[in-house]
Design a protein around this motif. Structure first.
Motif, short mmCIF file in Angstrom:
data_model
loop_
_atom_site.label_atom_id
_atom_site.label_comp_id
_atom_site.label_asym_id
_atom_site.label_seq_id
_atom_site.Cartn_x
_atom_site.Cartn_y
_atom_site.Cartn_z
N GLU A 1 0.82 -1.21 0.00
CA GLU A 1 0.00 0.00 0.00
C GLU A 1 0.86 1.26 0.00
OE1 GLU A 1 -2.74 -0.46 3.26
OE2 GLU A 1 -4.26 -1.27 1.91
N LYS A 2 1.97 1.22 0.72
CA LYS A 2 2.88 2.37 0.74
C LYS A 2 3.44 2.62 -0.65
CE LYS A 2 7.00 4.22 3.02
NZ LYS A 2 8.07 3.98 4.04
N PHE A 3 3.81 1.53 -1.34
CA PHE A 3 4.36 1.67 -2.69
C PHE A 3 3.31 2.24 -3.66
CE2 PHE A 3 5.03 -0.07 -6.96
CZ PHE A 3 6.34 0.33 -7.21
N LEU A 4 2.06 1.79 -3.52
CA LEU A 4 1.01 2.20 -4.44
C LEU A 4 0.28 3.47 -4.02
CD1 LEU A 4 -0.58 -1.30 -5.20
CD2 LEU A 4 0.99 0.00 -6.66
N ALA A 5 0.59 3.99 -2.85
CA ALA A 5 -0.13 5.15 -2.30
C ALA A 5 -0.17 6.36 -3.25
CB ALA A 5 0.47 5.55 -0.96
N PRO A 6 0.89 6.65 -4.01
CA PRO A 6 0.81 7.81 -4.91
C PRO A 6 -0.21 7.67 -6.04
CG PRO A 6 3.10 7.18 -4.50
CD PRO A 6 2.24 6.07 -3.98
N ALA A 7 -0.80 6.47 -6.21
CA ALA A 7 -1.75 6.24 -7.29
C ALA A 7 -3.12 5.94 -6.69
CB ALA A 7 -1.30 5.09 -8.17
N PRO A 8 -4.00 6.94 -6.53
CA PRO A 8 -5.32 6.70 -5.93
C PRO A 8 -6.18 5.82 -6.81
CG PRO A 8 -5.21 8.91 -6.85
CD PRO A 8 -3.83 8.35 -6.94
N PHE A 9 -7.06 5.06 -6.13
CA PHE A 9 -7.95 4.15 -6.86
C PHE A 9 -9.40 4.50 -6.58
CE2 PHE A 9 -10.51 0.35 -7.41
CZ PHE A 9 -10.10 -0.09 -8.65
N PRO A 10 -10.25 4.54 -7.61
CA PRO A 10 -9.87 4.43 -9.03
C PRO A 10 -9.34 5.76 -9.55
CG PRO A 10 -12.23 4.68 -8.83
CD PRO A 10 -11.71 4.60 -7.43
N PRO A 11 -8.39 5.74 -10.48
CA PRO A 11 -7.88 6.99 -11.05
C PRO A 11 -8.97 7.68 -11.87
CG PRO A 11 -7.00 5.10 -12.24
CD PRO A 11 -7.75 4.55 -11.06
N LYS B 1 -16.26 9.25 -19.94
CA LYS B 1 -17.08 10.11 -20.79
C LYS B 1 -18.45 9.50 -21.03
CE LYS B 1 -17.16 12.31 -25.36
NZ LYS B 1 -16.43 12.50 -26.65
N ASP B 2 -18.49 8.17 -21.24
CA ASP B 2 -19.74 7.50 -21.60
C ASP B 2 -20.66 7.26 -20.40
OD1 ASP B 2 -18.85 7.46 -24.20
OD2 ASP B 2 -18.29 5.34 -24.18
N VAL B 3 -20.09 6.83 -19.26
CA VAL B 3 -20.94 6.40 -18.14
C VAL B 3 -20.64 7.13 -16.84
CG1 VAL B 3 -21.21 4.13 -19.18
CG2 VAL B 3 -19.46 4.46 -17.42
N GLY B 4 -19.58 7.95 -16.77
CA GLY B 4 -19.29 8.69 -15.56
C GLY B 4 -18.49 7.90 -14.55
N VAL B 5 -18.39 8.46 -13.33
CA VAL B 5 -17.51 7.87 -12.32
C VAL B 5 -18.03 6.54 -11.79
CG1 VAL B 5 -16.63 10.12 -11.59
CG2 VAL B 5 -18.64 9.15 -10.44
N GLY B 6 -19.30 6.23 -12.02
CA GLY B 6 -19.85 4.98 -11.51
C GLY B 6 -19.16 3.75 -12.04
N GLY B 7 -18.56 3.84 -13.22
CA GLY B 7 -17.87 2.68 -13.80
C GLY B 7 -16.36 2.84 -13.84
N ALA B 8 -15.82 3.78 -13.04
CA ALA B 8 -14.42 4.16 -13.18
C ALA B 8 -13.42 3.09 -12.78
CB ALA B 8 -14.15 5.43 -12.37
N ALA B 9 -13.84 2.11 -11.99
CA ALA B 9 -12.88 1.13 -11.46
C ALA B 9 -12.54 0.02 -12.45
CB ALA B 9 -13.44 0.52 -10.18
N ILE C 1 -14.37 8.58 -2.37
CA ILE C 1 -15.83 8.49 -2.40
C ILE C 1 -16.28 7.55 -3.51
CG2 ILE C 1 -17.97 9.78 -2.79
CD1 ILE C 1 -16.60 12.17 -1.46
N VAL C 2 -15.66 7.66 -4.68
CA VAL C 2 -16.02 6.78 -5.79
C VAL C 2 -15.70 5.33 -5.45
CG1 VAL C 2 -15.53 6.18 -8.20
CG2 VAL C 2 -15.81 8.58 -7.54
N GLY C 3 -14.55 5.10 -4.80
CA GLY C 3 -14.17 3.74 -4.43
C GLY C 3 -15.10 3.13 -3.41
#
Length: 520
Positions: free
Chosen positions: A148-158, A407-415, A322-324
């Motif tokens: 998690e420390k290694f991946l911390a700079p990359a928030p999920f979902p981007p 663009k097509d479906v919004g943040v609901g499908g971002a993951a 929030i999205v996650g």
């Protein structure tokens, strides 16, 4: 924080290669050794109790083409038939593909219904490479904390191009690190290897035939087992089905779950969540703004506010957070008893309202949605998905499909683009099963929920048409799988199937869920 939540909710024809043929020397070894059930070990904090369960381990080959070679250990868990007299054994796989049976069977056992729980032993297992009571484990870091420390700079979902590029770059680096570890294990965690493990466990238990209930990715495992070992099962239910063709066949430059349409399904379920919430009073749905339209707008405003940063007692709250949280929480309409990680739709509405109040500068007693888990890194799912399912190898392809999806479906499908991220994964499955799908034994029952946010209902329809003789049960409702979002109607039909060999009628009326969202 979010990565730990998501880890718990935790997916032209290709030729088949090196399929293991039953009856080899190793099968005799496993069968002769048998299974010795005993009391289960203590569970981790926050996990469902195993007090009413029995546990065991069995040894199987890492590589079934070399049965005398390296062995691995599978951890098994059993819930004995409550009547005291078992009519048979139902194997259960919860999906993931990294979900551990020792966690999910006790969490979801009531979803099978009293008739099945009373008459059948329910057996699950921690799949090869996926931890729990099974060893060795697919992991690229010594601990989850270091990963998690290694991946911390990359928030999920981007959620923007810069985050997407950072996310891809870090995961590609991590995958390269994975390639310096137990590569032999990475080559042998495919769905076909899991199916071969099921066959070994069947023989070790002395069963002439097993029955099977799979949810989510577990439906692809079930379809694989049914075609590899058509004479080894008696009944099979695939709940929240994946379309095997979408899993195994490339479609342009789309990743696995984008081919399945999971991003569209999640976005549609989020829209339903907000609209149904908006029709309720605030005491039923705390996030309600009084109307569906106002509630949708409220959510969009919350995301916009979070993009600028929201201060909480636990630290900054971002739009990615929030999205996650929303993505993970849409899976379960009602909380799962004894499994606090699954807060349900009402729990999600409470969190969103707390976040809304924080965005307005109000104080809040918001509880963190994190949990103390064993190592459940993202590479466990990647080992299966990337090893056997066609996915782009170029990082840029993921950024493009993610941007199009937003663009097509919004943040609901971002993951979903990123759950199937496979650029620079270091190993391919050595002996996968990639079809055909017309070699099944007895007819299979497929269950599909119309508002499933992960495996769209269209996948269940496709799977029921692909597998010869299959019958489809449609659930008019929401959430990922009927087992986790129960319906007495489905339980009745499945009990008749297991206990009376009675297939559901074709074109039978849809089943309803026991409890509708925000009821009570």
């Amino acid at each position: 924080m979010i990565r730990r939540v998501l880890a718990t909710v935790g997916v032209s024809a290709l030729l088949v290669t090196s399929i293991y043929a039953p009856g080899g020397a190793q099968d005799a070894d496993v069968a002769a050794a048998g299974v010795n059930w005993s009391a289960c070990p203590p569970v981790a904090e926050g996990q469902p109790s195993l007090a009413d369960f029995e546990c065991a381990t069995v040894k199987v080959p890492l590589n079934y083409n070399k049965p005398a070679g390296r062995k691995i250990t599978l951890g098994m868990v059993k819930h004995p038939a409550t009547s005291g007299t078992s009519r048979g054994t139902i194997f259960f796989n919860p999906g993931g593909p990294s979900d551990q049976g020792s966690v999910f069977l006790p969490a979801l056992v009531d979803g099978f219904g009293k008739r099945i729980v009373s008459n059948y032993d329910l057996v699950s297992w921690d799949p090869r490479g996926m931890g729990g009571m099974s060893t060795p484990v697919v992991q690229c870091f010594p601990s989850l904390e270091k990963e998690e420390k290694f991946l911390a700079p990359a928030p999920f979902p981007p959620l923007n191009k810069q985050e997407m590029q950072k996310w891809g770059s870090l995961h590609s680096t991590m995958f390269t690190k994975c390639g310096k570890g137990d590569v032999a294990l990475l080559k042998h965690v495919s769905t076909a290897d899991n199916a071969r493990d099921m066959e070994s466990m069947r023989k070790a238990l002395g069963l002439k035939k097993l029955s099977y209930y799979g949810t989510s990715y577990g439906t692809f495992l079930g379809a694989t087992f049914a075609n590899m070992f058509p004479k080894s099962y008696e009944h099979m239910v695939l709940d929240g089905a994946i379309n095997p063709v979408a899993w195994t066949q490339a479609q342009g430059r789309l990743s696995t779950f984008m081919r399945a349409g999971s991003d569209k399904a999640s976005a549609a379920t989020l829209q339903s969540f907000l609209e149904i919430c908006g029709k309720k009073s605030a005491d039923k749905c705390p996030f309600s703004a009084g109307t569906p339209k106002k509630t949708v707008n409220k959510f969009n405003k919350l995301i916009k506010a979070a993009e600028k940063g929201i201060t909480t007692p636990d630290g900054p709250l971002t739009a990615n957070d929030i999205v996650g949280i929303t993505f993970a929480s849409l899976y379960i309409v009602q909380p799962v008893p004894g499994f606090a990680k699954f807060v349900g739709w009402t729990g999600l509405a409470e969190y969103l309202q707390q976040f809304w109040e924080l965005s307005k500068g109000a104080s809040s007693t918001s509880a963190a949605l994190s949990a103390k888990d064993s190592y459940m890194g993202a590479e466990r799912q990647s080992a299966v998905v990337c090893g056997e399912s066609p996915n782009p190898t170029n990082r840029g392809a993921y950024v493009k499909q993610a941007q199009k999806s937003l663009k097509d479906v919004g943040v609901g499908g971002a993951a979903w683009t990123w759950i199937g991220y496979c650029a620079d994964w270091p190993a391919k499955a050595q002996s996968p099963y990639l079809g055909p799908w017309d070699n099944v034994g007895t007819p299979i029952v497929v269950v599909g929920t119309t508002g499933d946010p992960a495996t769209p209902y269209s996948n269940a329809v496709a799977a029921s048409r692909l597998l010869p003789g299959a019958r489809l049960i449609t659930v008019d409702g929401y959430g990922h799988t009927e087992l986790a979002n129960p319906s007495k109607c489905v339980q009745q039909r499945l009990a008749d199937y297991f206990l009376k060999d009675k297939l559901p009628k074709r074109n039978a009326p849809d089943c309803q869920q026991n409890t509708k969202p925000f009821a009570g």
